[in-house]
Design a protein around this motif. Structure first.
Motif, PDB file in Angstrom:
ATOM      1  N   VAL A   1       0.829  -1.201   0.000  1.00 22.27           N
ATOM      2  CA  VAL A   1       0.000   0.000   0.000  1.00 22.27           C
ATOM      3  C   VAL A   1       0.869   1.259   0.000  1.00 22.27           C
ATOM      4  O   VAL A   1       0.603   2.218  -0.722  1.00 22.27           O
ATOM      5  N   GLN A   2       1.928   1.250   0.786  1.00 20.68           N
ATOM      6  CA  GLN A   2       2.797   2.428   0.887  1.00 20.68           C
ATOM      7  C   GLN A   2       3.682   2.622  -0.332  1.00 20.68           C
ATOM      8  O   GLN A   2       4.142   3.736  -0.595  1.00 20.68           O
ATOM      9  N   ASP A   3       3.928   1.576  -1.080  1.00 22.65           N
ATOM     10  CA  ASP A   3       4.817   1.645  -2.240  1.00 22.65           C
ATOM     11  C   ASP A   3       4.308   2.683  -3.244  1.00 22.65           C
ATOM     12  O   ASP A   3       3.112   2.730  -3.565  1.00 22.65           O
ATOM     13  N   ASP A   4       5.215   3.505  -3.752  1.00 17.43           N
ATOM     14  CA  ASP A   4       4.847   4.536  -4.728  1.00 17.43           C
ATOM     15  C   ASP A   4       4.303   3.956  -6.023  1.00 17.43           C
ATOM     16  O   ASP A   4       3.626   4.655  -6.789  1.00 17.43           O
ATOM     17  N   GLU A   5       4.584   2.685  -6.266  1.00 20.32           N
ATOM     18  CA  GLU A   5       4.059   2.070  -7.480  1.00 20.32           C
ATOM     19  C   GLU A   5       2.534   1.962  -7.453  1.00 20.32           C
ATOM     20  O   GLU A   5       1.891   1.906  -8.499  1.00 20.32           O
ATOM     21  N   LEU A   6       1.966   1.909  -6.262  1.00 17.22           N
ATOM     22  CA  LEU A   6       0.513   1.925  -6.149  1.00 17.22           C
ATOM     23  C   LEU A   6       0.084   3.385  -6.105  1.00 17.22           C
ATOM     24  O   LEU A   6       0.288   4.087  -5.123  1.00 17.22           O
TER      25      LEU A   6
END
Length: 349
Positions: free
Chosen positions: A71-76
């Protein structure tokens, strides 16, 4: 079910109770959105929109940590959705933990949620109840005196000194608005640095002086309530003792190094729950934490109660299945009874 969790900030949120509940929502196949409290957008000619992250249906993460990393990943990326597309908005940001440079975040989540609630979206806890209970230590004082320690709320130093004298020269001082055990002091006969302590706390606002309960040396107990009843799953109750190994530390906050232990519900705790529950149900407070020392309720947390992340480590279920199923039932009730108010639905089992 489309559900959005409002937290203080996605980037800085730790893996705690909110993330634990979110993962169960995701595991049960619901459409899950997550947003920071600063991502409401008001339009004068259409419903409020939300800048949020939609969590992909798959793959399912094995652990809370992996789930939250995704969720925290910038890819999302973020997307904008209309709040009217939601079934449920779950407020899980904690206003009392906001820093001085984020005063704007303290009231905004509840304020926007009040408006969204009027579109027919189920808001948990009820947003108008949250506004009423925003200063939860003051809301606590609305409860019957029979279950509470003696207390005084003031900004006047002379009043505090008189309370100290009347309490056998032993009291606890803490800010009216605060959490996590910050700026909480035990004042005894020594009353060392008392003037400085009073000045420090009163600079933040009102001060609570509370009768000192000697039993606090054995820790306190967090009892988690759902729909005004003790949260239960698999025959276990969400009753968690918090104990600090440091004999010099009377506070039992987990953020301050206290340890969680499985605890049994006593008849004194049950009495406190029975007396407190009718008010919580009436007010629309779905998910609440009670902090108890022996036969006294010392605090109530209605804004963002936590502690469930420790449950599995102490031999308890994490209780999230019960929580999510309760929300699912509310959606069924709403489908069949469209006249129910948000406040009624929020605490309906």
């Amino acid at each position: 079910m489309k559900i959005c969790f409002v937290i203080s900030d996605i980037k800085s949120e730790a893996v705690g109770t909110s993330v634990t509940i979110m993962k169960k929502v995701h595991d049960r196949g619901h459409e899950l959105y997550v947003m920071s409290v600063g991502d409401f957008v008001f339009h004068h000619d259409k419903p409020i929109s939300l800048r949020c992250k939609k969590v992909p249906e798959s793959p399912k993460s094995r652990t809370r940590e992996k789930f939250w990393e995704r969720v925290q990943d910038d890819e999302l990326g973020y997307e904008d959705i209309s709040s009217t597309e939601l079934d449920v908005l779950f407020l899980r940001n904690n206003p009392t933990e906001e820093t001085d440079d984020r005063h704007w975040a303290e009231h905004s989540g509840i304020a926007f949620a009040r408006m969204i609630q009027q579109y027919g979206v189920l808001v948990l806890n009820d947003a108008f109840a949250m506004s009423h209970a925003f200063i939860d230590k003051l809301y606590f004082e609305e409860l019957p005196s029979a279950i509470k320690p003696n207390s005084l709320i003031t900004r006047n130093k002379e009043d505090l000194l008189k309370f100290w004298e009347d309490s056998g020269k032993k009291m606890v001082l803490k800010p009216l608005e605060g959490s996590g055990g910050q700026n909480v002091y035990l004042i005894d006969e020594d009353k060392k640095n008392l003037n400085q302590i009073i000045e420090t706390i009163s600079a933040q606002g009102y001060v609570i002086a509370q009768e000192f309960l000697p039993e606090v040396s054995k820790g306190d107990v967090r009892v988690v309530l759902l729909n005004g009843e003790i949260l239960e799953e698999d025959g276990e109750m969400a009753v968690i003792r918090r104990v600090n190994d440091d004999d010099a530390e009377f506070r039992s906050n987990l953020q301050l190094g206290a340890k969680a232990e499985k605890a049994k519900l006593t008849k004194e705790m049950k009495r406190i729950v029975d007396i407190t529950a009718p008010k919580l149900k009436r007010d629309g407070l779905f998910f609440v934490g009670l902090d108890i020392v022996k036969d006294k309720l010392i605090e109530i947390n209605v804004l963002s109660p936590g502690g469930l992340e420790y449950c599995k480590d102490i031999g308890l279920p994490d209780f999230t299945e019960t929580i999510v199923k309760a929300i699912e039932r509310k959606m069924e009730h709403k489908k069949h009874y469209d006249h129910l108010t948000n406040r009624e639905l929020a605490t309906m089992n």
